[in-house]
Design a protein around this motif. Structure first.
Motif, PDB file in Angstrom:
ATOM      1  N   GLN A 173      36.843  52.971  74.069  1.00  0.00           N
ATOM      2  CA  GLN A 173      38.225  52.493  74.201  1.00  0.00           C
ATOM      3  C   GLN A 173      38.276  51.251  75.098  1.00  0.00           C
ATOM      4  O   GLN A 173      39.094  50.370  74.892  1.00  0.00           O
ATOM      5  CB  GLN A 173      39.127  53.586  74.778  1.00  0.00           C
ATOM      6  N   VAL A 174      37.405  51.197  76.101  1.00  0.00           N
ATOM      7  CA  VAL A 174      37.366  50.060  77.020  1.00  0.00           C
ATOM      8  C   VAL A 174      36.509  48.929  76.446  1.00  0.00           C
ATOM      9  O   VAL A 174      36.883  47.762  76.516  1.00  0.00           O
ATOM     10  CB  VAL A 174      36.809  50.500  78.396  1.00  0.00           C
ATOM     11  N   ASP A 175      35.352  49.282  75.889  1.00  0.00           N
ATOM     12  CA  ASP A 175      34.421  48.296  75.337  1.00  0.00           C
ATOM     13  C   ASP A 175      33.946  48.787  73.973  1.00  0.00           C
ATOM     14  O   ASP A 175      33.068  49.641  73.888  1.00  0.00           O
ATOM     15  CB  ASP A 175      33.227  48.120  76.286  1.00  0.00           C
ATOM     16  N   PRO A 176      34.508  48.250  72.879  1.00  0.00           N
ATOM     17  CA  PRO A 176      34.166  48.730  71.532  1.00  0.00           C
ATOM     18  C   PRO A 176      32.684  48.614  71.167  1.00  0.00           C
ATOM     19  O   PRO A 176      32.212  49.299  70.267  1.00  0.00           O
ATOM     20  CB  PRO A 176      35.016  47.853  70.614  1.00  0.00           C
ATOM     21  N   SER A 177      31.928  47.778  71.859  1.00  0.00           N
ATOM     22  CA  SER A 177      30.510  47.629  71.518  1.00  0.00           C
ATOM     23  C   SER A 177      29.616  48.574  72.320  1.00  0.00           C
ATOM     24  O   SER A 177      28.400  48.571  72.140  1.00  0.00           O
ATOM     25  CB  SER A 177      30.068  46.181  71.751  1.00  0.00           C
ATOM     26  N   PHE A 178      30.196  49.392  73.198  1.00  0.00           N
ATOM     27  CA  PHE A 178      29.411  50.290  74.044  1.00  0.00           C
ATOM     28  C   PHE A 178      28.807  51.424  73.229  1.00  0.00           C
ATOM     29  O   PHE A 178      29.459  52.030  72.397  1.00  0.00           O
ATOM     30  CB  PHE A 178      30.284  50.888  75.153  1.00  0.00           C
ATOM     31  N   ARG A 179      27.539  51.713  73.487  1.00  0.00           N
ATOM     32  CA  ARG A 179      26.854  52.855  72.894  1.00  0.00           C
ATOM     33  C   ARG A 179      26.081  53.542  74.004  1.00  0.00           C
ATOM     34  O   ARG A 179      25.190  52.938  74.623  1.00  0.00           O
ATOM     35  CB  ARG A 179      25.896  52.431  71.784  1.00  0.00           C
ATOM     36  N   ILE A 180      26.384  54.803  74.259  1.00  0.00           N
ATOM     37  CA  ILE A 180      25.788  55.525  75.382  1.00  0.00           C
ATOM     38  C   ILE A 180      24.275  55.650  75.236  1.00  0.00           C
ATOM     39  O   ILE A 180      23.542  55.561  76.214  1.00  0.00           O
ATOM     40  CB  ILE A 180      26.456  56.900  75.587  1.00  0.00           C
ATOM     41  N   ILE A 181      23.785  55.812  74.027  1.00  0.00           N
ATOM     42  CA  ILE A 181      22.343  55.968  73.837  1.00  0.00           C
ATOM     43  C   ILE A 181      21.606  54.684  74.209  1.00  0.00           C
ATOM     44  O   ILE A 181      20.491  54.721  74.716  1.00  0.00           O
ATOM     45  CB  ILE A 181      21.987  56.440  72.403  1.00  0.00           C
ATOM     46  N   SER A 182      22.244  53.533  73.999  1.00  0.00           N
ATOM     47  CA  SER A 182      21.616  52.263  74.370  1.00  0.00           C
ATOM     48  C   SER A 182      21.433  52.167  75.878  1.00  0.00           C
ATOM     49  O   SER A 182      20.426  51.647  76.355  1.00  0.00           O
ATOM     50  CB  SER A 182      22.467  51.083  73.888  1.00  0.00           C
ATOM     51  N   ASP A 183      22.408  52.643  76.624  1.00  0.00           N
ATOM     52  CA  ASP A 183      22.309  52.612  78.076  1.00  0.00           C
ATOM     53  C   ASP A 183      21.399  53.717  78.611  1.00  0.00           C
ATOM     54  O   ASP A 183      20.783  53.566  79.666  1.00  0.00           O
ATOM     55  CB  ASP A 183      23.689  52.736  78.719  1.00  0.00           C
ATOM     56  N   ALA A 184      21.311  54.821  77.903  1.00  0.00           N
ATOM     57  CA  ALA A 184      20.487  55.948  78.359  1.00  0.00           C
ATOM     58  C   ALA A 184      19.025  55.809  77.942  1.00  0.00           C
ATOM     59  O   ALA A 184      18.162  56.453  78.534  1.00  0.00           O
ATOM     60  CB  ALA A 184      21.048  57.257  77.801  1.00  0.00           C
ATOM     61  N   TYR A 185      18.729  54.964  76.966  1.00  0.00           N
ATOM     62  CA  TYR A 185      17.370  54.884  76.430  1.00  0.00           C
ATOM     63  C   TYR A 185      16.323  54.510  77.479  1.00  0.00           C
ATOM     64  O   TYR A 185      15.241  55.115  77.497  1.00  0.00           O
ATOM     65  CB  TYR A 185      17.314  53.938  75.234  1.00  0.00           C
ATOM     66  N   PRO A 186      16.572  53.541  78.380  1.00  0.00           N
ATOM     67  CA  PRO A 186      15.545  53.259  79.396  1.00  0.00           C
ATOM     68  C   PRO A 186      15.214  54.487  80.256  1.00  0.00           C
ATOM     69  O   PRO A 186      14.048  54.737  80.569  1.00  0.00           O
ATOM     70  CB  PRO A 186      16.169  52.146  80.244  1.00  0.00           C
ATOM     71  N   TYR A 187      16.217  55.270  80.613  1.00  0.00           N
ATOM     72  CA  TYR A 187      15.974  56.481  81.400  1.00  0.00           C
ATOM     73  C   TYR A 187      15.170  57.494  80.587  1.00  0.00           C
ATOM     74  O   TYR A 187      14.221  58.106  81.097  1.00  0.00           O
ATOM     75  CB  TYR A 187      17.301  57.097  81.842  1.00  0.00           C
ATOM     76  N   ILE A 188      15.525  57.671  79.326  1.00  0.00           N
ATOM     77  CA  ILE A 188      14.817  58.620  78.460  1.00  0.00           C
ATOM     78  C   ILE A 188      13.351  58.194  78.300  1.00  0.00           C
ATOM     79  O   ILE A 188      12.444  59.014  78.407  1.00  0.00           O
ATOM     80  CB  ILE A 188      15.516  58.733  77.092  1.00  0.00           C
ATOM     81  N   ALA A 189      13.129  56.898  78.065  1.00  0.00           N
ATOM     82  CA  ALA A 189      11.754  56.394  77.923  1.00  0.00           C
ATOM     83  C   ALA A 189      10.969  56.614  79.215  1.00  0.00           C
ATOM     84  O   ALA A 189       9.810  57.031  79.181  1.00  0.00           O
ATOM     85  CB  ALA A 189      11.784  54.914  77.558  1.00  0.00           C
ATOM     86  N   SER A 190      11.604  56.355  80.351  1.00  0.00           N
ATOM     87  CA  SER A 190      10.949  56.559  81.641  1.00  0.00           C
ATOM     88  C   SER A 190      10.560  58.020  81.836  1.00  0.00           C
ATOM     89  O   SER A 190       9.449  58.327  82.281  1.00  0.00           O
ATOM     90  CB  SER A 190      11.877  56.097  82.767  1.00  0.00           C
ATOM     91  N   ARG A 191      11.460  58.929  81.508  1.00  0.00           N
ATOM     92  CA  ARG A 191      11.154  60.361  81.647  1.00  0.00           C
ATOM     93  C   ARG A 191      10.019  60.778  80.729  1.00  0.00           C
ATOM     94  O   ARG A 191       9.136  61.547  81.119  1.00  0.00           O
ATOM     95  CB  ARG A 191      12.397  61.206  81.326  1.00  0.00           C
ATOM     96  N   LEU A 192      10.027  60.285  79.494  1.00  0.00           N
ATOM     97  CA  LEU A 192       8.945  60.618  78.565  1.00  0.00           C
ATOM     98  C   LEU A 192       7.596  60.169  79.109  1.00  0.00           C
ATOM     99  O   LEU A 192       6.589  60.857  78.959  1.00  0.00           O
ATOM    100  CB  LEU A 192       9.185  59.960  77.211  1.00  0.00           C
ATOM    101  N   LEU A 193       7.575  59.006  79.737  1.00  0.00           N
ATOM    102  CA  LEU A 193       6.320  58.437  80.207  1.00  0.00           C
ATOM    103  C   LEU A 193       5.846  59.000  81.544  1.00  0.00           C
ATOM    104  O   LEU A 193       4.658  58.928  81.857  1.00  0.00           O
ATOM    105  CB  LEU A 193       6.453  56.918  80.319  1.00  0.00           C
ATOM    106  N   THR A 194       6.739  59.543  82.365  1.00  0.00           N
ATOM    107  CA  THR A 194       6.344  59.942  83.715  1.00  0.00           C
ATOM    108  C   THR A 194       6.448  61.436  84.004  1.00  0.00           C
ATOM    109  O   THR A 194       5.852  61.908  84.963  1.00  0.00           O
ATOM    110  CB  THR A 194       7.189  59.193  84.766  1.00  0.00           C
ATOM    111  N   ASP A 195       7.179  62.180  83.202  1.00  0.00           N
ATOM    112  CA  ASP A 195       7.373  63.612  83.474  1.00  0.00           C
ATOM    113  C   ASP A 195       6.142  64.400  83.031  1.00  0.00           C
ATOM    114  O   ASP A 195       5.658  64.244  81.921  1.00  0.00           O
ATOM    115  CB  ASP A 195       8.611  64.114  82.743  1.00  0.00           C
ATOM    116  N   SER A 196       5.646  65.251  83.899  1.00  0.00           N
ATOM    117  CA  SER A 196       4.448  66.038  83.577  1.00  0.00           C
ATOM    118  C   SER A 196       4.772  67.395  82.953  1.00  0.00           C
ATOM    119  O   SER A 196       3.862  68.180  82.691  1.00  0.00           O
ATOM    120  CB  SER A 196       3.593  66.235  84.835  1.00  0.00           C
ATOM    121  N   ASP A 197       6.038  67.663  82.695  1.00  0.00           N
ATOM    122  CA  ASP A 197       6.443  68.912  82.054  1.00  0.00           C
ATOM    123  C   ASP A 197       5.771  69.025  80.678  1.00  0.00           C
ATOM    124  O   ASP A 197       5.731  68.045  79.925  1.00  0.00           O
ATOM    125  CB  ASP A 197       7.967  68.932  81.898  1.00  0.00           C
ATOM    126  N   PRO A 198       5.230  70.192  80.329  1.00  0.00           N
ATOM    127  CA  PRO A 198       4.539  70.346  79.041  1.00  0.00           C
ATOM    128  C   PRO A 198       5.404  69.991  77.829  1.00  0.00           C
ATOM    129  O   PRO A 198       4.900  69.419  76.860  1.00  0.00           O
ATOM    130  CB  PRO A 198       4.142  71.825  79.015  1.00  0.00           C
TER     131      PRO A 198
END
Length: 96
Positions: free
Chosen positions: A27-52
């Motif tokens: 509603q504030v920014d029509p081009s906003f996509r939450i997954i685009s902003d969350a992707y760097p965090y998700i990639a970081s967790r995939l690469l650094t988390d030692s959880d099986p």
């Protein structure tokens, strides 16, 4: 149904919350996509988390069925993870 599918209530609540948050943000920014902003965090967790489970997810994403490395996917994860504030490339290399 041939393949019954269900999610735990906790996951359903998270998905609903993300949907509401993205709806408000759009509603504030029509081009906003939450997954685009969350992707760097998700990639970081995939690469650094030692959880099986995270290790398994990374293997499925970065390796072919024959066990060969998908370099372009790994490079993409590394590139995206740099956008995360808590990303440590040394930690990622230790986990890999």
């Amino acid at each position: 149904y041939t393949f019954p599918f269900s999610l735990p209530p906790f996951y359903i609540s998270i998905i609903r919350c993300l949907g509401v948050l993205e709806g408000l943000a759009i509603q504030v920014d029509p081009s906003f996509r939450i997954i685009s902003d969350a992707y760097p965090y998700i990639a970081s967790r995939l690469l650094t988390d030692s959880d099986p489970d995270m290790r398994e997810a990374l293997k499925r994403l970065a390796l072919t069925k024959d066990g060969e490395l998908r370099w372009e996917r790994l490079e993409g994860l590394l590139r995206e993870a740099q956008g995360s504030s808590g990303y440590d490339v040394v930690q990622a290399l230790e986990v890999l």
